[in-house]
Motif scaffolding. Sequence first.
Motif, short mmCIF file in Angstrom:
data_model
loop_
_atom_site.label_atom_id
_atom_site.label_comp_id
_atom_site.label_asym_id
_atom_site.label_seq_id
_atom_site.Cartn_x
_atom_site.Cartn_y
_atom_site.Cartn_z
N GLU A 93 -5.69 2.54 2.14
CA GLU A 93 -4.68 2.24 1.40
C GLU A 93 -3.59 3.53 1.29
O GLU A 93 -2.40 3.03 1.44
N ARG A 96 -1.51 2.84 4.56
CA ARG A 96 -0.74 1.75 4.38
C ARG A 96 0.62 2.28 3.65
O ARG A 96 1.78 2.09 4.10
N SER A 317 -2.57 4.57 11.31
CA SER A 317 -1.08 4.20 10.89
C SER A 317 -0.34 3.68 12.00
O SER A 317 0.55 3.01 11.71
N GLU A 320 -1.15 -1.01 13.54
CA GLU A 320 -0.41 -2.03 13.42
C GLU A 320 1.07 -2.18 14.09
O GLU A 320 1.96 -1.20 13.89
N HIS A 326 2.70 -5.41 9.70
CA HIS A 326 2.14 -4.39 8.69
C HIS A 326 2.36 -5.22 7.28
O HIS A 326 1.19 -4.91 6.46
N GLY A 330 -1.02 -6.39 4.97
CA GLY A 330 -1.21 -5.95 3.50
C GLY A 330 -1.02 -6.76 2.31
O GLY A 330 -1.44 -6.65 1.45
#
Length: 386
Positions: A93, A96, A317, A320, A326, A330
Amino acid sequence: MDNRGVSAGQIAIFLILFCIGSTPMFELGIEAGQDSWIALSAAAAAGLGVLWVYRTLQNRAPEEDLAGLFKLHFGKALGTLLGIAFALLIAYESMRNVRDFGELTAMTLLPETPLWCTMLLIVGIGFYTVTKGVDTFFRIAQVLLPVLAGSYMLLLVLLLASGRIDPDRLRPVLEHGPMPVLQAAFPNLIAFPFSQTIVLLVFWKYAAANKQTGAASYAAYGLVAIFLIAVNAVIMMVLGPAMASIKALPTLEAVELIRLANFIERLDILVTLLLYIGLYVKISALYLASALLLRSACRLPLPAGAIGLGALIYGTSFLEPTNTFHLWLGLELGLKLTPFYQLVLPGIMLLTGVGWVKRKAERQRKKKAGEGQGGAEPAPRAQPSA
């Protein structure tokens, strides 16, 4: 580096900043059209019940974090594995939000700067924050709250003064009935942002000595829920459902429409900076929570965990390929899966550990207290009389 001196007020401030985070970047519940604010309200009401579940679990063992609760409910072996798994999920998380930070920078302030540079910068700042510990991070949140609150209030006043807000864009209410609203609210909106309060199960133990922590958490949740619903409704009244659904950053688009007295304009930079603050808090909180869980689950020192997790967050990171992918991963796929660990597992813990977990935690606390006293030098024995 961290201590148990966190106050109930600091927990409340953290919860407000954490829930705001990157949420204003998106027009949540847009699938419900002009009723998106109703979908967000329904999810917020359900999220209050989820927060009650988390708080009930914490009350069984106030001095334990999430990894400790896993061990109490499922045993040491399985609890350790679950603690490590949750540490990795929370690190995901954080990743993201790191990617959100990079994409936001590329779309607004620094379009020519490569993503690797901006994301490395925010991960480095997050690493520095993590190494300073819980107490320092919570004091940073105290400093940031007045900045965020004052800036959002100023933007609302300017939007009202600009005449861009049109309540008719929220009509007709429930045009297609309640089902589109419920489908937008569950499971997506309950998973993001409201069930992300599971991170409190890592930080609550640092305020275990304060009896007002629970009440402060509920009050902060209510305030931030009202704020997010209001922001959602304002953006919808400014842009309308058609435009809000196609804009990558609806809040930014709405603020760019402000024109006052021929010189108050181009306030998008203020929104960008507010989003940066929210993203920093969320990245650092999740990063810190992940490192603390690793320390609790497998006794990995905080600096070592911070280094390993920082490298993992930064490296993943880049997996994606595009921002579109991305966002899809998510906001579409990911939100369908997260309720299993945000809701289902805590629900199982709630039902299976009604009484015995609290008694087990009390026995462990007394055992630790006895071991601490056992380290003291014993008093000399009295010599028997002749």
